[in-house]
Each structure stands twice: as structure tokens, then as C-alpha cells.
Motif scaffolding. Sequence first.
Motif, PDB file in Angstrom:
ATOM      1  N   ALA A  38      16.599  60.724 -62.859  1.00 42.97           N
ATOM      2  CA  ALA A  38      15.637  59.990 -63.676  1.00 42.97           C
ATOM      3  C   ALA A  38      16.417  59.067 -64.595  1.00 42.97           C
ATOM      4  O   ALA A  38      17.546  59.371 -64.991  1.00 42.97           O
ATOM      5  CB  ALA A  38      14.773  60.939 -64.493  1.00 42.97           C
ATOM      6  N   ASP A  42      14.491  56.355 -70.361  1.00 44.90           N
ATOM      7  CA  ASP A  42      13.041  56.507 -70.499  1.00 44.90           C
ATOM      8  C   ASP A  42      12.465  57.647 -69.672  1.00 44.90           C
ATOM      9  O   ASP A  42      11.256  57.835 -69.648  1.00 44.90           O
ATOM     10  CB  ASP A  42      12.338  55.198 -70.129  1.00 44.90           C
ATOM     11  N   ARG A  44      12.084  57.932 -66.553  1.00 39.22           N
ATOM     12  CA  ARG A  44      11.357  57.561 -65.350  1.00 39.22           C
ATOM     13  C   ARG A  44      12.054  58.085 -64.101  1.00 39.22           C
ATOM     14  O   ARG A  44      13.252  58.320 -64.081  1.00 39.22           O
ATOM     15  CB  ARG A  44      11.227  56.037 -65.256  1.00 39.22           C
ATOM     16  N   PRO A  46      12.098  56.436 -60.703  1.00 38.68           N
ATOM     17  CA  PRO A  46      11.594  55.217 -60.063  1.00 38.68           C
ATOM     18  C   PRO A  46      11.498  55.301 -58.545  1.00 38.68           C
ATOM     19  O   PRO A  46      12.266  55.985 -57.879  1.00 38.68           O
ATOM     20  CB  PRO A  46      12.617  54.158 -60.487  1.00 38.68           C
ATOM     21  N   ARG A 305       3.161  58.804 -59.514  1.00 41.45           N
ATOM     22  CA  ARG A 305       4.429  58.075 -59.402  1.00 41.45           C
ATOM     23  C   ARG A 305       4.226  56.568 -59.471  1.00 41.45           C
ATOM     24  O   ARG A 305       5.204  55.827 -59.618  1.00 41.45           O
ATOM     25  CB  ARG A 305       5.123  58.426 -58.093  1.00 41.45           C
ATOM     26  N   ARG A 307       3.206  54.635 -61.697  1.00 45.53           N
ATOM     27  CA  ARG A 307       3.659  53.986 -62.930  1.00 45.53           C
ATOM     28  C   ARG A 307       5.147  53.660 -62.885  1.00 45.53           C
ATOM     29  O   ARG A 307       5.628  52.811 -63.635  1.00 45.53           O
ATOM     30  CB  ARG A 307       3.366  54.875 -64.139  1.00 45.53           C
ATOM     31  N   ASP A 308       5.898  54.339 -62.006  1.00 48.71           N
ATOM     32  CA  ASP A 308       7.340  54.110 -61.880  1.00 48.71           C
ATOM     33  C   ASP A 308       7.693  53.347 -60.607  1.00 48.71           C
ATOM     34  O   ASP A 308       8.855  53.304 -60.213  1.00 48.71           O
ATOM     35  CB  ASP A 308       8.085  55.449 -61.868  1.00 48.71           C
ATOM     36  N   ALA A 343       5.243  49.685 -62.517  1.00 48.02           N
ATOM     37  CA  ALA A 343       6.420  49.319 -63.309  1.00 48.02           C
ATOM     38  C   ALA A 343       6.617  47.809 -63.406  1.00 48.02           C
ATOM     39  O   ALA A 343       7.569  47.347 -64.040  1.00 48.02           O
ATOM     40  CB  ALA A 343       7.675  49.962 -62.702  1.00 48.02           C
ATOM     41  N   GLN A 384      15.216  48.495 -61.989  1.00 48.99           N
ATOM     42  CA  GLN A 384      14.594  49.727 -61.515  1.00 48.99           C
ATOM     43  C   GLN A 384      15.589  50.866 -61.375  1.00 48.99           C
ATOM     44  O   GLN A 384      15.278  52.019 -61.661  1.00 48.99           O
ATOM     45  CB  GLN A 384      13.893  49.448 -60.174  1.00 48.99           C
TER      46      GLN A 384
END
Length: 411
Positions: A38, A42, A44, A46, A305, A307-308, A343, A384
Motif C-alpha cells: 500500500a 495515504d 492506498r 492502487p 477498490r 477509489r484506488d 483515483a 499511482q
Amino acid sequence: METTTGCCDDMRSPVTSRRALLLGGASFAAWAYLPKFARAADGRDPRLVVVILRGALDGLATVAPIGDPDYAGLHGSIALSSSGPNAAVGLDNFFSLHPAMPEFARMYREKKAAVIHAVATSYRDRSHFDGQDVLESGFAGPGRVQSGWLNRALEGLPKGERVTSGLAVGPTTPLVLRGAAPTVGWAPVALPQAAEDTAMRLVELYQHRDPALASALKQGLALDKAAQGDDMKPKPGTNGVAAMRLVARGAAKLMAADDGPRIGALAFDGWDTHANEGGPVGRLAQLLGGLDGALAEFETGLEPRWRDTVIVVATEFGRTARINGTQGTDHGTGTIALVAGGAVKGGRVIADWPGLKPANLYQARDLAPTTDLRAVMKGVLKDQFGLAEKVLAESVFPDSAAVKPMQGLVG
């Protein structure tokens, strides 16, 4: 007007014949099993999906520059407009989206999708296979290299806990993800029955010649079935347009899993619209509707997922600015790239617009490219996954130091 004989001969090469045999004209997918990590800053986790449209997308018909006074005359009867029977969906006061893409339009309004216009690879000729080779290899020119830029990007990712289960290999793969990296696996999704039968014959063929490959093929077919529920099996008569949604649905199901792939690549064939391209309805509209549905399947299937996630849609080159005598468009240069996902910093068309006056067209026939597609890909990979510019310029896209990553696509 460009003749289509060379194009058709090109598309009937042995490579395409093999691809058509294996896939029955449908789409295929590949996915990479990555280090589990991750983003430290943040938290995330991705995901990245690269969608390749093979055959060359008419960017002027997909995202029409209706604010350019020369557009309507060039695209003639298939030109979109701000109102009337050929009305498109306004994106801003200059560009409008083809009406066959309502889901992308919604994502754009939600600022989760964007368009990069007047974009192209560094390739400037008009061979489908050389253009696809450049698009997927990441090199400045065609060379039939055996690795793709996305695979090389995987090799540059931070080390972490490896995803070791579910490694799968199918009967063919896009060059963009091809290479020797041991962390990469790929498999077909939602194959039609004819393609699945062909794949099983390949398994039998390689059982004695190459047991390891045969075993990998079996794993790929098993994962294909696991990716499909009853609702994801192609129905009788399903065409390539419907298959786009099926492929995306199966891939999203896999990528949403905690131990699933973080990077995927899909390729959709059939975008070579030399004749009867159509305006708001017709052949291109059907294809764009399939692509739009695929994007919606990813949005639904990847929750939470999404959002990423970043999805990048690209093609080998564009099409001519002027329609031909068969109400289609021939091989061109500049086109569009699309980005979508939770994202993405969207809600905008990014373009250094060159204009469509005769003097501004590339070789007096094409939308002139003003943005290098590698800048788009570099920007996404940098933001990303944190890949360094040096790695992007030297390893992922060799000899591309002059092409700087596009800033601010991902946030």
C-alpha cells in the motif's frame, strides 16, 4: 482516399490469424500478480487497468471538437453537433462526447474521468501491427521486442509480500504485459466456447512438448472459469461488443480480491472503421457502447477498490480527419486517450489543440499530435505506483528522457 487493401492484408497476418483462432474474435485480458503493498503516504492499495483498442480509434468522432469551425466539414455526415439529430454530450464549451458513452459522461461529471486529446505514440506510419508494437512495447519504434512497457514497470515496483497463489497463463497475451518477470501472470476471461476448446487442444499439444507450459495453460483455464459466474458466461450469439462487458466483469472480480492482481491489461479488437463508421448510431457507436459498458463493469466490480483505481484507454493511432467515400475514416495519427477511475483527477479535456485547418493537419490529412502518449502513461505510473522518472525514462520507456510525465492525472 486511402485504399483499404493494405490494411486488410496487414490484419490477416499470421499473428492475427492465430489471435482470431484462439479468441474467436472476442476480447481478451491479462493481469499481473504484484507485490502486495500500500502507498505509505495515504494507505492506498492502487489498481491499474490498461485497455488497448486495436484497429485505431477515431478520436475526432469519440470526443468531437465541435467548437473547431473546420470539424463539421471534415467529418461530414458523421460529424457530431451540439444539438439536432447528431447531438453529442457536451464536456466543455469546445469538446463533446459521443452519445454512446453515458457512463463515461457521468464519470466525467463526477470528476472521475478525463480525456487527453491530440495524443499519439511516437509512431508516424500507418501499419496496425507496427503501431500496436510501439504502443505495447513502449519503444520509440517498431522492433518486435518480446517485452512490454507494463511488464517492465512491474519489475521496477517496490518489493513486498508476493501474491503467490492463482498464477495463471492463458493461450495468448498482449505484448504490453509480456516478459520474463516471475511475478506476472495472465489468463483469458469470458472466452467463447470455441476459443476455450482451442485452448484445451493447445494444452493437449503441449502436454508432451512442454509440460510446464501445459500446466500453466490448465491453470489459466481454471482461473477463467473461476472468474465467471453463471451470469458471466457468454450467451448464444454474443458478439464482441457484449464480450467487452463480460471480460471487464470477470477481470474486475479478480482484481477486487485482497490477493488479486493489481495491474491488468485488456485488448479489444475491431476498431478499424474504414466504412460505415456512423455518427451517433452505427458501427462506432456500438463499439463505444461496449467500451462504456466495460468501464461501468469495472466501477461496479471493483468496489471498494474503485477509489484506488485508474483505467487508461489507448489505441495504436488515430484516423483521418476527413471521412472517405464509404462514410468511414482511414488510418491516421492523432487521437485520444481516456482515463477513468476513483483515483483520477477528472472532469476535464486535456489538450494542446492544434486546430483542423488544412495547414494544421499532419501530412494534410490527420489530427496533428501534440501530446506523447508515453507522457500519459508515465504520469499514471509515477503517481499511482511511485515509479521514479529515471526508471520510467530508461527502463519502462527506453530512451524517453525528453518525454516528461504528465502531472496531476491521479490524486
